[in-house]
Design an enzyme around this catalytic site. Structure first.
Site: not given
Ligand code: GLN
Length: 488
Positions: A164, A89, A188
């Protein structure tokens, strides 16, 4: 014809397992260099449609593959991931490779060092193919917040892959890597893995070093693997876990043989099912799939018990206060001077800061910096940030109490299957609310695994989240493996 168009859009392909690939590489019937070249061919074919990779690290990958082939030719024992193609990532840094975190503000930045997790993968023989698309600074649940365009879900290209770490999940689902790394702050890794039908791991906070992870919310950020099956994900975690002197929050607890643990039968394990995760807002098909998964665990000899986690209802606001507060501090370093993008409209220093940040950050990142700065400001700190920290503690204690009675807790990973591209982009709150089942474990610091658990009638994957107490990854893998074996 529509049916042909649909068929042409199916990018799902299962990678071979680590065990199969290692055996082939050790026997010399597959050369690591050919395997890597094959993956780059598939990436060239499929990536223009899915937008999974942001950049490739071919030279480094091929040099590593040749080293592995040389070892295999000598008949030397091969390390755990010898020759295995892995994607990273783009929030984890790799020496000399672009590191964008999905943001324009990091355009052109090439870090001079490797993240610890990256270093460990390579030391174990992995061939690192390239950097994977994600929401900007890992903020989002759909990968639509990437400055480099959205990732498409390989199961259905009109749908999001989740986020994400959407690139990391889609890469495994479409066999553009055998395994990948992602980061999980509030879901994420788990949510995109569930949307794409692959396995994703949330290690205990501190289990994997965060050194070289571009920070979003430091008290919540975790690095973890994705793979096509539970055993491979467990093997990867074993490679990247462990204490790191470069991350003061990393745990000194010994690393277990997670792959071996995942092979242990589940008979007699006590499984908790929390009422709060099966209420309003849960898609009926997701519920049915998870209920079949629970029935399969019971059939495998688990004792299923109801548990209650009443603070769950505060989790989304608490998470979005803490995560944005920490993000506002972490993102202060992007000033147009030290990294990446600098606005050309820079008549003086403060204008340069202002324009660089205004032009470099996307809308969601700005929204969070504003929210976080507000929550931390004098006069509001006690009402928001402090209160959120107190509720966070209550949530964590509630989990610990539950884990006194059960070995693992199972829930849906997401209240709905993969949604359509653009469906939630106009409504940030709806996007935040979809994180309801994942943010709790993030706040509590506990670990979990999401495992494919059936599909909807339309063929969209459903994921079951298996949570376990701190440093109990082995138990989560065992339960996930049992669900996988049952083939819901
Ligand atoms: N969807 C969550 C956010 O927008 C989690 C994102 C993540 O785990 N990096 O913060």
């Amino acid at each position: 014809m529509p049916s042909e168009a649909k068929a042409a859009e199916n990018f799902i392909e299962k990678p071979k397992t680590l065990a199969e690939l290692r055996a082939e590489i050790a026997a010399g019937t597959t050369k690591a260099a050919d395997l890597a070249a094959g993956y780059y061919d598939r990436i060239a074919q499929v990536n223009p449609r899915l937008n999974v990779y942001l950049s490739l690290t071919k030279e480094r990958a091929l040099a590593q593959a040749e080293r592995v082939d040389a070892l295999a030719a000598k008949g030397d024992p091969l390390p755990a991931l010898a020759g295995i193609p892995v994607g990273i990532k783009d929030v984890l840094v790799m020496r000399g490779a672009p590191a964008t975190a999905g943001s324009k503000i990091l355009e052109g930045y090439r870090p001079p060092y490797d993240a610890t997790a990256v270093e460990k993968l390579e030391a174990a023989g992995a061939v690192l193919l390239g950097k994977l698309n994600c929401d900007e600074f890992a903020m989002g649940s759909s990968t639509e917040n990437s400055a480099y365009g959205p990732v498409r879900n390989p199961v259905d290209t009109e749908r999001v892959p989740g986020g994400s770490s959407g690139g990391s999940a889609a890469a495994v689902a479409a066999n553009l890597a055998v395994a990948t790394l992602g980061s999980d702050t509030g879901g994420s890794i788990r949510q995109p893995a569930s949307f794409c039908g692959v396995v994703g791991v949330l290690p205990t906070y501190g289990r994997v070093s965060r050194y070289g992870l571009i920070a979003f919310a430091s008290s919540l950020d975790r690095v973890g693997p994705f793979a096509a099956n539970v055993r491979d994900a467990a093997t990867l975690l074993g490679v990247i876990a462990g204490h790191d002197p470069k991350d003061a929050t990393s745990s000194a607890a010994p690393v277990e043989d997670y792959a071996a643990e995942s092979d242990t039968p589940v008979e007699g394990l006590r499984i908790g099912v929390p009422d709060e995760y099966f209420g309003e807002g849960l898609d009926a098909e997701v519920r049915a799939a998870i209920e079949s998964g629970i029935a399969a665990l019971e059939a495998a000899g688990c004792v299923v018990k109801r548990v209650s986690l009443p603070h769950t209802r505060y989790a989304v606001p608490v998470y979005y206060l803490i995560a944005t507060a920490e993000a506002s501090a972490n993102l202060a370093r992007f000033d147009g001077v030290r990294y990446g993008y600098r606005s050309p409209a820079s008549e003086n220093l403060s204008a340069m800061y202002r324009h660089s940040r205004d032009e470099g950050f996307g809308a969601e990142v700005k929204r969070r910096i504003l929210l976080g700065t507000y929550a931390l400001s004098a006069g509001y700190y006690d009402a928001y940030y402090l209160k959120a920290q107190q509720v966070r503690r209550l949530l964590a204690e509630e989990y610990l109490r539950a884990f006194a009675d059960v070995d693992a807790i199972v829930t849906p990973t997401s209240p709905m299957p993969a949604f359509k591209l653009g469906e939630k982009t106009g409504d940030p709150l709806a996007m935040y609310l979809a994180d309801i089942y994942t943010v709790t474990a993030s706040l509590a610091g506990i670990c979990g695994v999401t495992v494919p658990c059936g599909t909807t009638k339309a063929g969209l994957p459903v994921g079951m989240q298996v949570l376990a107490a701190h440093l109990n990854e082995g138990t989560a893998f065992r339960v996930a493996r049992a669900v996988e074996t049952a083939q819901i």
